[in-house]
Design a protein around this motif. Structure first.
Motif, PDB file in Angstrom:
ATOM      1  N   PHE A   1       0.829  -1.073  -0.051  1.00 48.93           N
ATOM      2  CA  PHE A   1      -0.013   0.014  -0.010  1.00 48.93           C
ATOM      3  C   PHE A   1       0.962   1.247   0.254  1.00 48.93           C
ATOM      4  O   PHE A   1       0.431   2.293  -0.704  1.00 48.93           O
ATOM      5  CB  PHE A   1      -0.884   0.053   1.072  1.00 48.93           C
TER       6      PHE A   1
ATOM      7  N   MET B   1      -9.620  -0.649  -2.840  1.00 48.10           N
ATOM      8  CA  MET B   1      -8.801   0.397  -3.481  1.00 48.10           C
ATOM      9  C   MET B   1      -8.984   0.090  -4.964  1.00 48.10           C
ATOM     10  O   MET B   1      -9.108   1.277  -5.702  1.00 48.10           O
ATOM     11  CB  MET B   1      -7.259   0.135  -3.422  1.00 48.10           C
TER      12      MET B   1
ATOM     13  N   CYS C   1      -4.759   3.149   4.440  1.00 47.76           N
ATOM     14  CA  CYS C   1      -4.350   1.917   4.097  1.00 47.76           C
ATOM     15  C   CYS C   1      -2.988   1.278   4.477  1.00 47.76           C
ATOM     16  O   CYS C   1      -2.762   0.072   4.924  1.00 47.76           O
ATOM     17  CB  CYS C   1      -4.643   1.373   2.686  1.00 47.76           C
TER      18      CYS C   1
ATOM     19  N   TYR D   1      -8.730   4.102   9.145  1.00 52.49           N
ATOM     20  CA  TYR D   1      -9.015   3.498   7.807  1.00 52.49           C
ATOM     21  C   TYR D   1     -10.501   3.451   7.635  1.00 52.49           C
ATOM     22  O   TYR D   1     -10.891   4.066   6.386  1.00 52.49           O
ATOM     23  CB  TYR D   1      -8.759   1.972   8.074  1.00 52.49           C
TER      24      TYR D   1
ATOM     25  N   SER E   1     -12.188   5.547   4.194  1.00 56.87           N
ATOM     26  CA  SER E   1     -13.132   4.893   3.361  1.00 56.87           C
ATOM     27  C   SER E   1     -14.105   5.858   3.043  1.00 56.87           C
ATOM     28  O   SER E   1     -14.428   6.116   1.785  1.00 56.87           O
ATOM     29  CB  SER E   1     -13.537   3.589   3.705  1.00 56.87           C
TER      30      SER E   1
ATOM     31  N   THR F   1      -9.221  -4.741   1.136  1.00 58.43           N
ATOM     32  CA  THR F   1      -8.899  -3.547   0.941  1.00 58.43           C
ATOM     33  C   THR F   1      -8.164  -3.350  -0.440  1.00 58.43           C
ATOM     34  O   THR F   1      -8.176  -2.317  -0.945  1.00 58.43           O
ATOM     35  CB  THR F   1      -7.668  -3.226   2.292  1.00 58.43           C
TER      36      THR F   1
END
Length: 375
Positions: free
Chosen positions: A85, A308, A114, A149, A153, A304
């Protein structure tokens, strides 16, 4: 202070420790212990063996990453993805116009979150056996990172994922402010779930008086609620877009299938975290490899990744439309809001940690450890 010498083990457990060390260690390291040889604060549901010394030094904690314990894969399943990430973040940051193009800022906030949450998790799992107090503080930071996190989002969803029918709606206008409040609530409730309220439920003399000792089930429920509620709120626009919206304004594009993959993995991740499967079905069989927390980490990281990819797809496919119809992306509703969340979350973590940071020496050694440690 502890002498640093591992507590004496029974002949049977010593043999187990030596055999596991010969089989799994890459270098000569300290022995691992059973659940009956470490304080209750270190116990994991249905995990019987593979525990590290509850008074490990920082060096011991780092070296334990090269020995198979019940925490080793918990660390690596989050530490290695952190670099992936980080690489994705750097590819965006190195774009010529990334700093000046406000349309990119929500993606940057999301990618930073992330990077932060798996790094915080891997650090928590690495250093959580330095002491009972260190364990609690490590996981306070882990919870704060997860809350960040969730907010990252929400920032990216507000900018790129909202269905066309909801863009510029009243819900859209209040979405980020409510996400800020959810982040504060999530950090507070998750920290509260470990020990209760600082100075009221615990102080410098006792640091495991509340739920994890007296009401472990309540502790688990509070922690699940602390992370489930912000996730469900953040995904309201996505759930509507994928499951309920029909006809015009539903934003049906190639990103939808990727969003479905991420959502499925998110629910699988929550299931693993809540149920402690498969180790609950066969205690002791999955102590080192295959227990629920390892699977939880793997599913979370893969989820995740798909999240992404879906966000990036929406960002590209909807750019011209969103720039024309969506609320303007500003410093305040992206980076500024994130800094507010980080500051408040750090304040909450410090508040919950203060009784532990300025407390007296630890008072919860193992039974055998008491022969080797002075308090």
């Amino acid at each position: 202070m502890c002498s640093g010498i591992a507590p004496p083990l029974s002949p049977e457990s010593g043999t187990e420790g030596r055999s596991s060390g010969k089989m799994f260690s890459l270098i000569k390291l300290r022995r691992v212990f059973t659940v009956h040889q470490v304080p209750k604060a270190f116990h994991e549901d249905s995990i019987i063996s593979g525990y590290r010394h509850p008074r490990s030094s920082a060096t011991d904690c780092v070296l334990s990453l090269f020995q198979l314990t019940n925490e080793t894969l918990n660390v690596w399943t989050h530490f290695l993805p952190t670099w992936y990430f980080l690489w994705k973040l750097m590819t965006v940051l190195l774009m010529e116009d990334a700093w000046y193009d406000a349309y990119t800022w929500p993606l940057l906030v999301f990618l930073i979150s992330c990077c932060v949450y798996p790094l915080a998790s891997s650090c928590a799992h690495t250093f959580s056996t330095m002491s009972t107090r260190a364990r609690h503080i490590c996981y306070f930071f882990d919870y704060g990172a997860l809350s960040l996190y969730s907010f990252g989002s929400a920032i990216s969803y507000s900018a790129y994922v909202f269905p066309d029918a909801w863009v510029n709606s009243t819900f859209h206008a209040y979405y980020i402010p409510v996400a800020v409040l959810n982040t504060i609530l999530s950090t507070s409730l998750s920290c509260y779930s470990r020990l209760g309220l600082p100075f009221l439920h615990y102080n410098h003399d006792i640091d495991e008086r509340f739920s994890e000792r007296q009401s472990p089930r309540l502790s688990k429920v509070l922690r699940i609620l602390a992370f489930a509620y912000p996730y469900l709120f953040d995904n309201i626009p996505l759930f509507y877009r994928l499951l309920l919206c029909v006809g015009e304004g539903c934003t049906d594009n190639e990103a939808n299938s990727i969003h479905l993959q991420h959502t499925s993995l998110a629910f699988l991740t929550a299931f693993l975290f809540a149920t402690h499967l498969p180790e609950r079905l066969a205690p002791g069989r999955f102590d080192y490899i295959g227990h629920s927390h390892q699977l939880f980490h793997v599913c979370a990281i893969i989820g995740t990744h798909f999240q992404m990819k879906a966000i990036e797809a929406d960002m590209v496919l909807r750019q011209s439309q969103l720039l024309a119809t969506a609320p303007p992306i500003t410093f305040n509703n992206t980076v500024g809001s994130s800094l507010v969340c980080v500051s408040i979350s750090l304040g909450i973590i410090c508040l919950f940690s203060l009784p532990l940071l300025y407390g007296s020496s630890e008072t919860h050694p193992t039974k055998t450890e008491g022969k080797k440690c002075k308090h």
